[in-house]
Design an enzyme around this catalytic site. Structure first.
Site, mmCIF file in Angstrom:
data_model
loop_
_atom_site.group_PDB
_atom_site.id
_atom_site.type_symbol
_atom_site.label_atom_id
_atom_site.label_comp_id
_atom_site.label_asym_id
_atom_site.label_seq_id
_atom_site.Cartn_x
_atom_site.Cartn_y
_atom_site.Cartn_z
ATOM 1 N N GLY A 144 123.624 31.278 40.180
ATOM 2 C CA GLY A 144 123.435 32.725 40.086
ATOM 3 C C GLY A 144 123.726 33.419 41.398
ATOM 4 O O GLY A 144 123.116 34.447 41.713
ATOM 5 N N SER A 145 124.651 32.835 42.197
ATOM 6 C CA SER A 145 125.074 33.443 43.475
ATOM 7 C C SER A 145 123.922 33.612 44.462
ATOM 8 O O SER A 145 124.007 34.442 45.365
ATOM 9 C CB SER A 145 125.741 34.811 43.240
ATOM 10 O OG SER A 145 126.845 34.685 42.395
ATOM 11 N N SER A 226 127.352 26.027 40.256
ATOM 12 C CA SER A 226 127.660 27.215 41.047
ATOM 13 C C SER A 226 126.776 27.253 42.301
ATOM 14 O O SER A 226 126.821 26.326 43.099
ATOM 15 C CB SER A 226 127.507 28.468 40.184
ATOM 16 O OG SER A 226 128.103 29.586 40.795
ATOM 17 N N GLU A 353 138.101 28.911 36.460
ATOM 18 C CA GLU A 353 136.913 29.291 37.227
ATOM 19 C C GLU A 353 136.899 30.772 37.605
ATOM 20 O O GLU A 353 135.839 31.350 37.824
ATOM 21 C CB GLU A 353 136.813 28.442 38.503
ATOM 22 C CG GLU A 353 136.507 26.966 38.272
ATOM 23 C CD GLU A 353 135.050 26.704 37.934
ATOM 24 O OE1 GLU A 353 134.286 27.677 37.800
ATOM 25 O OE2 GLU A 353 134.675 25.529 37.796
ATOM 26 N N HIS A 466 133.835 29.606 34.112
ATOM 27 C CA HIS A 466 132.786 29.213 35.048
ATOM 28 C C HIS A 466 131.434 29.225 34.329
ATOM 29 O O HIS A 466 131.050 30.220 33.718
ATOM 30 C CB HIS A 466 132.769 30.215 36.210
ATOM 31 C CG HIS A 466 131.797 29.918 37.301
ATOM 32 N ND1 HIS A 466 131.960 28.872 38.181
ATOM 33 C CD2 HIS A 466 130.651 30.544 37.677
ATOM 34 C CE1 HIS A 466 130.967 28.879 39.048
ATOM 35 N NE2 HIS A 466 130.147 29.878 38.764
#
Length: 602
Positions: A144-145, A226, A353, A466
C-alpha cells in the site's frame, strides 16, 4: 425385566453421550484457547474445504501508540488478566482511503474494512486443525505504498493456505503514512521507521509465542507484496531482524526500488514541511513533535499528501528512511557491500506492473475506455512520473521504449508507458536485488506471473496487474461459490504448494520431481519461472535490455544532463547579453561610419 435392561441401556448411552460431549467440549476449548506470554487468547473454528482451521483474529502485540507514544517505536505489552477474545479483526491503522472510483470493486477491495484508529497494532493467526507440532510459519506483510493497507482484507485471508498446506499463517497491522514513518532522524521522540519497528515487534511476538500455536519459531518465512515486499527486503537488510525469520518471499517490490526509501535529509525536510502546513512550525524538534502529537490524526492525514512538491502517481509521502538504527544506509549501498541476511529468497513480478498506476492521473488514461494515448500524452505522462528529469533524459526514455519497427500501432504509446512505469519501479529493481543476493552465494528463485484473473474488475487493456497474484497465493479460487474457473483453482493450488515448499525447504520444488523444475536464479543465466494456467516454462534474462537501460544507461544520462536545462538557460542569457553587446557595437559602428562619411564631404 426387559424394560429394566432397556432403561439401563438407555442410561448407559446417555452417560456415554454426555462424556463424549464433555470430552469434545474440553478438546475444543483446548484448541481455541491458547496461553501466550501476555495471557490467554480465544480463537474460533472456521469450516474450510471440508475441514477446519482455527483462527485467532486481533491479538494485540504492542501497547496502543496513543498520546505520547505517537511517532515513537512500539512498546511491549504487559499481561492481561482475562481471556482475550480473538474472534474478529481489529481496527485498521489511520490512513487516507482511495476515493478515486467510488463503488468500484477494483479500488474499493483495497480500502480498509474495519474502523480506523491509532489503536491498531494487532495480529492474526490461522492454524490447521488438528493443531500441528512444529509447523512452518508464514508471516504476511501487506503493501500500500507505506501509506495504506490492513491485514483484514478479504484477499489476505490465511485460512485456505493454512488448511491446504498445513502451515501457520500470521499477518499484522503496522502504522502507515506520517503516523508510521514521520521522521526526525536521531530524535527518539520521532526516529522514523516506526511502521517497520511495528513489524519487527510482531516478528518478536511470533518467536516468543508461536510454539504455543503449534508453530516452529526456527522455520519462519516472511512474504509480502509491493511495499510489503519492500518491507520484507528491508528486514533482510536490518541486522536486528535477522534472528526473527528464516526465509523471504518478495512479490512485486524491493527495497532498492526508487520509491522505497528516502534519505535522512529528505525525511526530515518532509516532517518540517508537514509541521508548517499544519501550524506546528517551532524553534526546536521537541516542540514540533509536541505540537504534532496534539493534532487530530485526520488533520495529519489531510496535510501529509502535500509534503512532496513534485508528487508523482507513485509518491510515497512518508516511508522508510535511513535512520541509522533499523536501516544504516541506502539499500543499494548495503546490497553492494553484501550486508544482508544470508538465506534463500523467492522473488517475482507480474506481466503488467505499470497499468495500476496509470489510471490514477496519467494523461489520456481511464478505466472506462481503451486508453489509446498520443505521443504528446505519453510525453506528458513522463513529466508526471519523472519530475525533475531533463528533457534530454525524458527523450532518452521515449527513444528506448518506442518500437520503431511497428510505430503505426494505436496501442504503442499506452503499452510503452506501462512498460516504463513497471520496469523502472518494480521489475528492474526486483531483478537487480535478486542478482546482488545471488552473487553472494545465496539461492534465489525468480518468477514471472502471466495469468490475468477471470474475476478481475479492471478493463482488459490493463492486463496482468500489480497486486493481482495475491488472490492465487492465498487460495481464493478454492472457494467454489466465487466462481473462478477450474483451471484457476488448479493454478492457485500449485502456487500455494510452491510457496509452502519454499517456506518449508528453501526450495519451491519441494521434494517432488514430477513437475517442471524451478531453477535457481544465477546472475549469468538469469533463469526464471513463468506462472500461468498453462504448463510453466523456464526462460532466461527477463527484460534484460530494458533493465540495462535503467541500471546502467539512464543514471549516466541523469549525471550528464541533470543540469542541462540550467546550462541551456545560462547559455541563452549569455547569448542574449552578447547579442545586445553586438547590436550596441553595430549601432555605435554605424553611427561612427555615418559621421565619418559626413565629415568626408566637408
Amino acid at each position: 425385566m426387559q424394560s429394566r435392561s432397556t432403561v439401563i441401556y438407555i442410561r448407559f448411552v446417555l452417560w456415554f453421550l454426555l462424556l463424549w460431549v464433555l470430552f469434545e467440549k474440553s478438546h475444543t476449548e483446548e484448541d481455541i484457547i491458547i496461553t501466550t506470554k501476555n495471557g490467554k487468547v480465544r480463537g474460533m473454528h472456521l469450516p474450510v474445504l471440508g475441514g477446519t482451521v482455527t483462527a485467532f483474529l486481533g491479538i494485540p502485540y504492542a501497547q496502543p501508540p496513543l498520546g505520547r507514544l505517537r511517532f515513537k517505536k512500539p512498546q511491549s505489552l504487559t499481561k492481561w488478566p482475562d481471556i482475550w477474545n480473538a474472534t474478529k479483526y481489529a481496527n485498521s491503522c489511520y490512513q487516507n482511503t482511495d476515493q478515486s472510483f467510488p463503488g468500484f470493486l477494483g479500488s474499493e477491495m483495497w480500502n480498509p474494512n474495519t474502523d480506523l484508529s491509532e489503536d491498531c497494532l494487532y495480529l492474526n493467526v490461522w492454524i490447521p486443525t488438528p493443531k500441528p507440532k512444529n509447523a512452518t510459519v508464514m508471516i504476511w506483510i501487506y503493501g500500500g505504498s507505506f501509506q495504506t493497507g490492513t491485514s483484514s482484507l478479504h484477499v489476505y485471508d490465511g485460512k485456505f493456505l493454512a488448511r491446504v498446506e498445513r502451515v501457520i499463517v500470521v499477518s499484522m497491522n503496522y502504522r502507515v503514512g506520517a503516523l508510521g514513518f514521520l521522521a526526525l532522524p536521531g530524535n527518539p521522540e520521532a526516529p522514523g521507521n516506526v511502521g517497520l519497528f511495528d513489524q519487527q515487534l510482531a516478528l518478536q511476538w511470533v518467536q516468543k509465542n508461536i510454539a504455543a500455536f503449534g508453530g516452529n519459531p526456527k522455520s519462519v518465512t516472511l512474504f509480502g507484496e509491493s511495499a510489503g515486499a519492500a518491507s520484507v527486503s528491508l528486514h533482510l537488510l536490518s541486522p536486528e531482524s535477522h534472528p526473527l525469520f528464516t526465509r523471504a518471499i518478495l512479490q512485486s517490490g524491493s527495497s532498492n526500488a526508487p520509491w522505497a526509501v528516502t534519505s535522512r535529509y529528505e525525511a526530515r525536510n518532509r516532517t518540517l514541511t508537514l509541521a508548517k502546513f499544519i501550524g506546528c512550525s517551532r524553534e526546536n524538534d521537541t516542540e514540533i513533535i509536541k505540537c504534532l502529537r496534539n493534532k487530530d490524526p485526520q488533520e495529519i492525514l489531510r496535510h501529509e499528501v502535500f509534503v512532496v512538491p513534485y508528487g508523482t502517481l507513485l509518491s510515497v509521502n512518508f516511508g522508510p528512511t535511513v535512520d541509522g538504527d533499523f536501516l544504516t544506509d541506502m539499500p543499494d549501498t548495503l546490497l553492494q557491500l553484501g550486508q544482508f541476511k544470508k538465506t534463500q529468497i523467492l522473488v517475482g513480478v507480474n506481466k503488467d506492473e505499470g497499468t495500476a498506476f496509470l489510471v490514477y492521473g496519467a494523461p489520456g488514461f481511464s478505466k472506462d475506455n481503451n486508453s489509446i494515448i498520443t505521443r504528446k500524452e505519453f510525453q506528458e505522462g513522463l513529466k508526471i512520473f519523472f519530475p525533475g528529469v531533463s528533457e534530454f533524459g525524458k527523450e532518452s526514455i521515449l527513444f528506448h521504449y518506442m518500437d520503431w519497427l511497428d510505430d503505426q500501432r494505436a496501442e504503442k504509446y499506452r503499452e510503452a508507458l506501462d512498460d516504463v512505469v513497471g520496469d523502472y519501479n518494480i521489475i528492474c529493481p526486483a531483478l537487480e536485488f535478486t542478482k546482488k543476493f545471488s552473487d553472494m552465494g545465496n539461492n534465489a528463485f525468480f518468477y514471472y506471473f502471466e495469468h490475468r484473473s477471470s474475476k478481475l474488475p479492471w478493463p482488459e487493456w490493463m492486463g496482468v496487474m500489480h497486486g493481482y497474484e495475491i488472490e492465487f497465493v492465498f487460495g481464493l479460487p478454492l472457494e467454489r461459490r466465487v466462481n473462478y474457473t477450474k483451471a484457476e483453482e488448479i493454478f492457485s493450488r500449485s502456487i500455494m504448494k510452491r510457496w509452502a515448499n519454499f517456506a518449508k525447504y528453501g526450495n519451491p520444488n519441494g521434494t517432488q520431481n514430477n513437475s517442471t523444475r524451478w531453477p535457481v536464479f544465477k546472475s549469468n543465466e538469469q533463469k526464471y519461472f513463468t506462472l500461468n494456467t498453462e504448463s510453466p516454462k523456464v526462460n532466461t534474462k527477463l527484460r534484460a535490455q530494458q533493465c540495462r537501460f535503467w541500471t546502467l544507461f539512464f543514471p549516466k544520462v541523469l549525471e550528464i544532463t541533470g543540469n542541462i536545462d540550467e546550462v541551456e538557460r545560462e547559455w541563452k542569457a549569455g547569448f542574449h547579453r552578447w547579442n545586445n553587446y553586438m547590436m550596441d557595437w553595430k549601432n555605435q559602428f554605424n553611427d561612427y561610419t555615418s559621421k565619418k562619411e559626413s565629415c568626408a564631404g566637408l
